[in-house]
Design a protein around this motif. Structure first.
Motif, PDB file in Angstrom:
ATOM      1  N   ARG A  58       0.943  -0.834   0.035  1.00 57.28           N
ATOM      2  CA  ARG A  58       0.161   0.174   0.114  1.00 57.28           C
ATOM      3  C   ARG A  58       0.855   1.573   0.031  1.00 57.28           C
ATOM      4  O   ARG A  58       0.508   2.296  -0.832  1.00 57.28           O
ATOM      5  CB  ARG A  58      -0.961   0.399   0.834  1.00 57.28           C
ATOM      6  CG  ARG A  58      -2.137  -0.871   1.205  1.00 57.28           C
ATOM      7  CD  ARG A  58      -3.048  -0.705   2.066  1.00 57.28           C
ATOM      8  NE  ARG A  58      -3.783  -1.778   2.474  1.00 57.28           N
ATOM      9  CZ  ARG A  58      -4.488  -1.827   3.635  1.00 57.28           C
ATOM     10  NH1 ARG A  58      -4.171  -1.105   4.174  1.00 57.28           N
ATOM     11  NH2 ARG A  58      -5.501  -2.427   3.324  1.00 57.28           N
ATOM     12  N   ARG A  87      -8.476  -3.187  -1.786  1.00 58.68           N
ATOM     13  CA  ARG A  87      -9.682  -2.275  -1.280  1.00 58.68           C
ATOM     14  C   ARG A  87     -10.620  -2.366  -2.667  1.00 58.68           C
ATOM     15  O   ARG A  87     -11.999  -2.683  -1.829  1.00 58.68           O
ATOM     16  CB  ARG A  87      -9.147  -0.800  -2.006  1.00 58.68           C
ATOM     17  CG  ARG A  87     -10.872  -0.024  -1.868  1.00 58.68           C
ATOM     18  CD  ARG A  87     -10.032   1.408  -2.009  1.00 58.68           C
ATOM     19  NE  ARG A  87     -11.946   2.433  -2.254  1.00 58.68           N
ATOM     20  CZ  ARG A  87     -11.715   3.078  -1.116  1.00 58.68           C
ATOM     21  NH1 ARG A  87     -11.233   2.610  -0.367  1.00 58.68           N
ATOM     22  NH2 ARG A  87     -12.440   3.818  -0.695  1.00 58.68           N
ATOM     23  N   ASP A 124      -3.353   0.387  -3.098  1.00 59.39           N
ATOM     24  CA  ASP A 124      -4.407  -0.689  -1.625  1.00 59.39           C
ATOM     25  C   ASP A 124      -5.308  -1.355  -2.528  1.00 59.39           C
ATOM     26  O   ASP A 124      -5.846  -1.446  -3.082  1.00 59.39           O
ATOM     27  CB  ASP A 124      -5.556   0.635  -1.580  1.00 59.39           C
ATOM     28  CG  ASP A 124      -6.324   0.044   0.266  1.00 59.39           C
ATOM     29  OD1 ASP A 124      -6.163  -1.193   0.309  1.00 59.39           O
ATOM     30  OD2 ASP A 124      -7.052   0.427   0.595  1.00 59.39           O
TER      31      ASP A 124
END
Length: 121
Positions: free
Chosen positions: A30, A88, A85
């Motif tokens: 990330r 996500r 991310d």
């Protein structure tokens, strides 16, 4: 230190070592400490470096692969799949499925928010 070398294991933590490795690799991806296409250490090398069992390191990699964070390319090794991310999208898909399911049960948006807030509780 960035990259895989920054991973540490707290043997006194209530969090299992495989989970500590998994979470730290996700954070490195990330934050850009690990980039797409970067090769990770072999399971035995990672285990030796961190002072954990090879099975523990292997479990971390398996769970990361299941989450789409890394991919294993046979004897070539394990590689970072993406940056940013990476979890996500999975979370968004789960949220969409949750909403679809509770709408099918007859809940309106206000009730769905209530159920969700209760789950976060």
């Amino acid at each position: 230190m960035t990259g895989i070398g920054s991973i540490t294991i707290d043997h006194d933590s209530p969090t299992a070592p495989f989970e500590q490795v998994r979470l730290q690799i996700i954070a490195l991806v990330r934050d850009g400490g690990l980039i797409a296409g970067q090769k990770l250490p072999a399971v035995r090398e990672l285990a030796h470096t961190l002072g954990i069992a090879a099975n523990t390191a292997a479990r971390s990699y398996r769970e990361l692969e299941a989450a789409g964070v890394v991919e294993t390319r046979g004897r070539k090794g394990t590689f970072v799949v993406g940056t940013g991310d990476v979890t996500r999208r999975s979370a968004e898909l789960a949220a969409v499925e949750f909403v679809r399911t509770v709408r099918a049960l007859g809940f309106d948006d206000a009730a769905i928010r209530g159920v969700f807030e209760s789950a976060l509780g």
